[in-house]
Design an enzyme around this catalytic site. Structure first.
Site, PDB file in Angstrom:
ATOM      1  N   LYS A  27       0.985  -1.291   0.202  1.00 20.02           N
ATOM      2  CA  LYS A  27      -0.050  -0.081   0.069  1.00 20.02           C
ATOM      3  C   LYS A  27       0.791   1.339   0.094  1.00 20.02           C
ATOM      4  CE  LYS A  27      -4.101  -2.149   2.108  1.00 20.02           C
ATOM      5  NZ  LYS A  27      -3.607  -3.482   1.931  1.00 20.02           N
ATOM      6  N   ASP A  49      -1.377  -1.816  -4.344  1.00 23.61           N
ATOM      7  CA  ASP A  49      -2.948  -2.000  -3.874  1.00 23.61           C
ATOM      8  C   ASP A  49      -3.559  -0.625  -4.468  1.00 23.61           C
ATOM      9  OD1 ASP A  49      -3.364  -4.534  -3.089  1.00 23.61           O
ATOM     10  OD2 ASP A  49      -3.141  -4.135  -1.008  1.00 23.61           O
ATOM     11  N   ARG A  96      -4.194  -5.905 -11.865  1.00 22.18           N
ATOM     12  CA  ARG A  96      -5.137  -7.113 -11.041  1.00 22.18           C
ATOM     13  C   ARG A  96      -6.463  -6.129 -10.884  1.00 22.18           C
ATOM     14  NH1 ARG A  96      -6.926  -7.182  -5.376  1.00 22.18           N
ATOM     15  NH2 ARG A  96      -6.933  -9.253  -4.619  1.00 22.18           N
TER      16      ARG A  96
END
Length: 279
Positions: free
Chosen positions: A71, A105, A156
């Site tokens: 993150k 992320d 993703r």
């Protein structure tokens, strides 16, 4: 605690046997050290060092894929973007040295533009070692998918777990599924080894069917699911010849992580309960 079944361990030492066990079952893993939204530079530096140590630890394991998920808000994104960029570059230098991959992320929409901006700042120097997450429920995501395909980035794709305004995000599950399928198809056709991250049987089946119909070999993409949720399905998908990656979180900051997710979007509670009933 409810998180115990979904967090590998509180420490890296306790997590490594879990990763090795998944590898022994023929499953890939991406490892996530829990933590986010730090507001102190010293904490951000410690986050950067921890990610580098994680990469080094994975490199020391046998037959383990060197793949982590980070993150940006844990390494200084909400403090100063340039400071975060320097920290990320150090992590990616180590990933390149170790032939590892770092997934960035995606968090809430308030830092979405910042996340993609930082990603594009480093992608040219580390094209084989970094990739973003895109969330299918955001109205802008089909355009972002097409852009990432043009760049050749590894994406993703997930549904998205945050509560977002109807002005920027789809709210009905039927709409989210439809947009997920559109993005999935674009990624399978034009993307660079995309990750299809979902526990939704409708979307898993749609992905398999589309790949079969279009003659897209299973080696060109992977499925992803969360650690602790439907482990028998992880194994079944791998047994069918698909690449199956398990997202494995670890660390002591599990409580803020789960409380934040469940509080931000109450639908996550019903999703978790439904998924626990499946295998």
């Amino acid at each position: 605690m409810i998180a115990r079944g979904f967090v590998a361990a509180e420490t890296l030492r306790g997590t490594l046997p879990v990763i090795q066990g998944l590898a022994d079952q023929g499953l890939l893993a991406t490892v996530d050290l829990l933590g986010e939204h730090v507001t102190c530079k010293d904490d951000a530096q410690r986050g950067k060092d921890a990610y580098i140590q994680l990469l080094q630890a994975l490199a020391s394991e046998r037959n383990v894929d060197r793949n982590i998920s980070i993150k940006l808000s844990m390494i200084g994104q909400v403090i100063d973007e340039d400071f975060c960029l320097v920290n990320l570059s150090h992590i990616l230098d180590e990933a390149r040295r170790l032939n590892a991959f770092v997934r960035l992320d995606m968090e809430g929409s308030s830092i979405l533009n910042s996340t993609l901006r930082i990603f594009e700042s480093v992608f040219g120097d580390y094209p084989d070692h970094v990739g973003p997450v895109l969330q299918a429920y955001l109205k802008r995501t089909p355009r972002d998918v097409e852009h990432m395909c043009r760049l050749g980035a590894r994406v993703r794709l997930c549904k998205g777990a945050y509560r977002e305004s109807p002005a920027i995000a789809l709210q009905r599950m039927s709409q989210i599924r439809a947009q997920f399928k559109t993005c999935m198809q674009t990624l399978l056709e034009h993307g660079h080894y995309p990750a299809i991250a979902t526990h939704d049987d409708i979307l898993i089946h749609a992905t398999k069917s589309y790949a079969t119909q279009r003659g897209i070999d299973p080696s060109r993409f992977e499925f992803q699911m969360l650690y602790g949720l439907r482990p028998h399905t992880h194994q079944a998908i791998a047994a069918e010849g698909y690449n199956m990656r398990v997202y494995v979180p670890y660390g002591r900051k599990w409580l803020p992580y789960y409380v934040r997710r469940l509080r931000e979007r109450p639908e996550n509670v019903s999703f978790l309960l439904r998924t626990l009933l499946k295998t």
